[in-house]
Design a protein around this motif. Structure first.
Motif, PDB file in Angstrom:
ATOM      1  N   TYR A 161       0.837  -1.202   0.000  1.00  0.00           N
ATOM      2  CA  TYR A 161       0.000   0.000   0.000  1.00  0.00           C
ATOM      3  C   TYR A 161       0.873   1.254   0.000  1.00  0.00           C
ATOM      4  O   TYR A 161       0.888   2.018   0.975  1.00  0.00           O
ATOM      5  N   PRO A 162       1.604   1.514  -1.078  1.00  0.00           N
ATOM      6  CA  PRO A 162       2.551   2.641  -1.040  1.00  0.00           C
ATOM      7  C   PRO A 162       1.864   4.004  -0.939  1.00  0.00           C
ATOM      8  O   PRO A 162       2.357   4.879  -0.231  1.00  0.00           O
ATOM      9  N   LEU A 163       0.755   4.210  -1.629  1.00  0.00           N
ATOM     10  CA  LEU A 163       0.101   5.519  -1.572  1.00  0.00           C
ATOM     11  C   LEU A 163      -0.508   5.791  -0.203  1.00  0.00           C
ATOM     12  O   LEU A 163      -0.472   6.919   0.285  1.00  0.00           O
ATOM     13  N   LEU A 164      -1.056   4.763   0.414  1.00  0.00           N
ATOM     14  CA  LEU A 164      -1.644   4.933   1.746  1.00  0.00           C
ATOM     15  C   LEU A 164      -0.579   5.327   2.766  1.00  0.00           C
ATOM     16  O   LEU A 164      -0.755   6.290   3.525  1.00  0.00           O
ATOM     17  N   PHE A 165       0.549   4.614   2.766  1.00  0.00           N
ATOM     18  CA  PHE A 165       1.596   4.908   3.731  1.00  0.00           C
ATOM     19  C   PHE A 165       2.330   6.209   3.396  1.00  0.00           C
ATOM     20  O   PHE A 165       2.816   6.885   4.299  1.00  0.00           O
ATOM     21  N   ALA A 166       2.413   6.571   2.126  1.00  0.00           N
ATOM     22  CA  ALA A 166       2.983   7.870   1.769  1.00  0.00           C
ATOM     23  C   ALA A 166       2.082   8.996   2.267  1.00  0.00           C
ATOM     24  O   ALA A 166       2.564  10.030   2.741  1.00  0.00           O
ATOM     25  N   ALA A 167       0.770   8.790   2.199  1.00  0.00           N
ATOM     26  CA  ALA A 167      -0.171   9.783   2.722  1.00  0.00           C
ATOM     27  C   ALA A 167      -0.045   9.889   4.241  1.00  0.00           C
ATOM     28  O   ALA A 167      -0.117  10.989   4.806  1.00  0.00           O
ATOM     29  N   VAL A 168       0.160   8.763   4.915  1.00  0.00           N
ATOM     30  CA  VAL A 168       0.400   8.794   6.362  1.00  0.00           C
ATOM     31  C   VAL A 168       1.692   9.552   6.656  1.00  0.00           C
ATOM     32  O   VAL A 168       1.764  10.326   7.613  1.00  0.00           O
ATOM     33  N   GLY A 169       2.718   9.362   5.821  1.00  0.00           N
ATOM     34  CA  GLY A 169       3.976  10.090   5.983  1.00  0.00           C
ATOM     35  C   GLY A 169       3.800  11.589   5.791  1.00  0.00           C
ATOM     36  O   GLY A 169       4.399  12.387   6.512  1.00  0.00           O
ATOM     37  N   VAL A 170       2.956  11.987   4.838  1.00  0.00           N
ATOM     38  CA  VAL A 170       2.667  13.413   4.646  1.00  0.00           C
ATOM     39  C   VAL A 170       1.963  13.967   5.879  1.00  0.00           C
ATOM     40  O   VAL A 170       2.250  15.083   6.334  1.00  0.00           O
ATOM     41  N   GLY A 171       1.043  13.202   6.445  1.00  0.00           N
ATOM     42  CA  GLY A 171       0.361  13.629   7.668  1.00  0.00           C
ATOM     43  C   GLY A 171       1.327  13.763   8.837  1.00  0.00           C
ATOM     44  O   GLY A 171       1.248  14.716   9.616  1.00  0.00           O
ATOM     45  N   MET A 172       2.251  12.803   8.955  1.00  0.00           N
ATOM     46  CA  MET A 172       3.253  12.887  10.016  1.00  0.00           C
ATOM     47  C   MET A 172       4.173  14.087   9.819  1.00  0.00           C
ATOM     48  O   MET A 172       4.575  14.744  10.784  1.00  0.00           O
ATOM     49  N   THR A 173       4.485  14.400   8.567  1.00  0.00           N
ATOM     50  CA  THR A 173       5.299  15.577   8.273  1.00  0.00           C
ATOM     51  C   THR A 173       4.570  16.855   8.660  1.00  0.00           C
ATOM     52  O   THR A 173       5.166  17.783   9.214  1.00  0.00           O
ATOM     53  N   TYR A 174       3.276  16.910   8.401  1.00  0.00           N
ATOM     54  CA  TYR A 174       2.471  18.078   8.779  1.00  0.00           C
ATOM     55  C   TYR A 174       2.484  18.266  10.297  1.00  0.00           C
ATOM     56  O   TYR A 174       2.696  19.377  10.795  1.00  0.00           O
ATOM     57  N   VAL A 175       2.280  17.175  11.043  1.00  0.00           N
ATOM     58  CA  VAL A 175       2.277  17.256  12.503  1.00  0.00           C
ATOM     59  C   VAL A 175       3.664  17.643  13.011  1.00  0.00           C
ATOM     60  O   VAL A 175       3.791  18.487  13.905  1.00  0.00           O
ATOM     61  N   TYR A 176       4.713  17.056  12.432  1.00  0.00           N
ATOM     62  CA  TYR A 176       6.078  17.377  12.850  1.00  0.00           C
ATOM     63  C   TYR A 176       6.417  18.835  12.575  1.00  0.00           C
ATOM     64  O   TYR A 176       7.047  19.500  13.400  1.00  0.00           O
TER      65      TYR A 176
ATOM     66  N   ARG B 253       4.351  21.397  12.435  1.00  0.00           N
ATOM     67  CA  ARG B 253       3.644  22.245  13.410  1.00  0.00           C
ATOM     68  C   ARG B 253       4.321  22.185  14.768  1.00  0.00           C
ATOM     69  O   ARG B 253       4.407  23.185  15.479  1.00  0.00           O
ATOM     70  N   PHE B 254       4.793  20.985  15.148  1.00  0.00           N
ATOM     71  CA  PHE B 254       5.499  20.842  16.424  1.00  0.00           C
ATOM     72  C   PHE B 254       6.826  21.588  16.388  1.00  0.00           C
ATOM     73  O   PHE B 254       7.180  22.287  17.332  1.00  0.00           O
ATOM     74  N   ARG B 255       7.580  21.450  15.298  1.00  0.00           N
ATOM     75  CA  ARG B 255       8.898  22.058  15.180  1.00  0.00           C
ATOM     76  C   ARG B 255       8.818  23.577  15.145  1.00  0.00           C
ATOM     77  O   ARG B 255       9.662  24.264  15.726  1.00  0.00           O
ATOM     78  N   ASP B 256       7.833  24.130  14.478  1.00  0.00           N
ATOM     79  CA  ASP B 256       7.735  25.580  14.374  1.00  0.00           C
ATOM     80  C   ASP B 256       7.304  26.237  15.675  1.00  0.00           C
ATOM     81  O   ASP B 256       7.562  27.412  15.885  1.00  0.00           O
ATOM     82  N   GLY B 257       6.671  25.487  16.574  1.00  0.00           N
ATOM     83  CA  GLY B 257       6.201  26.056  17.831  1.00  0.00           C
ATOM     84  C   GLY B 257       7.160  25.882  18.992  1.00  0.00           C
ATOM     85  O   GLY B 257       6.863  26.307  20.098  1.00  0.00           O
ATOM     86  N   THR B 258       8.301  25.238  18.782  1.00  0.00           N
ATOM     87  CA  THR B 258       9.247  24.980  19.864  1.00  0.00           C
ATOM     88  C   THR B 258      10.620  25.542  19.498  1.00  0.00           C
ATOM     89  O   THR B 258      10.907  25.771  18.332  1.00  0.00           O
ATOM     90  N   PRO B 259      11.492  25.728  20.506  1.00  0.00           N
ATOM     91  CA  PRO B 259      12.839  26.228  20.221  1.00  0.00           C
ATOM     92  C   PRO B 259      13.679  25.202  19.460  1.00  0.00           C
ATOM     93  O   PRO B 259      13.360  24.006  19.423  1.00  0.00           O
ATOM     94  N   ASP B 260      14.786  25.665  18.870  1.00  0.00           N
ATOM     95  CA  ASP B 260      15.690  24.773  18.146  1.00  0.00           C
ATOM     96  C   ASP B 260      16.288  23.750  19.101  1.00  0.00           C
ATOM     97  O   ASP B 260      16.684  24.084  20.215  1.00  0.00           O
ATOM     98  N   GLY B 261      16.372  22.501  18.665  1.00  0.00           N
ATOM     99  CA  GLY B 261      16.954  21.439  19.469  1.00  0.00           C
ATOM    100  C   GLY B 261      16.015  20.821  20.474  1.00  0.00           C
ATOM    101  O   GLY B 261      16.400  19.931  21.217  1.00  0.00           O
TER     102      GLY B 261
END
Length: 93
Positions: A39-54, A56-64
């Motif tokens: 299921y490559p498209l399904l898991f790639a879509a999950v990866g895009v969702g994880m990237t979106y969440v990451y 948002r998390f990265r932009d709201g916190t300090p570096d490191g």
């Protein structure tokens, strides 16, 4: 002397299309796992969702912050002798 091209941001990770290297990793990992499971498209879509969440998390916190959190959980080993064990939460004199 030839002119030297200096990048705009020195500390930025390399980019691939719209994403930086650390944002591209979940998409690539999801695509590879999806190819193994059929299921490559399904898991790639999950990866895009994880990237979106990451992102948002990265932009709201300090570096490191994410690396520090991984160290505190115990997933990233320390490289120095003076760094304390992350599993020792309480120190007695």
């Amino acid at each position: 002397m030839k002119p030297v091209r200096i990048p705009r941001y020195v500390d930025d990770p390399p980019h691939f299309l719209l994403w930086s290297a650390d944002e591209m990793a979940p998409i690539g990992l999801g695509l590879v796992v999806g190819m193994f499971l059929g299921y490559p498209l399904l898991f790639a879509a999950v990866g895009v969702g994880m990237t979106y969440v990451y992102r948002r998390f990265r932009d709201g916190t300090p570096d490191g912050y994410f690396l520090h959190m991984l160290y505190w959980i115990g997933l990233v080993p320390a490289r120095g002798k003076s760094v304390r064990n992350p599993y020792e939460r309480r120190y007695l004199p």
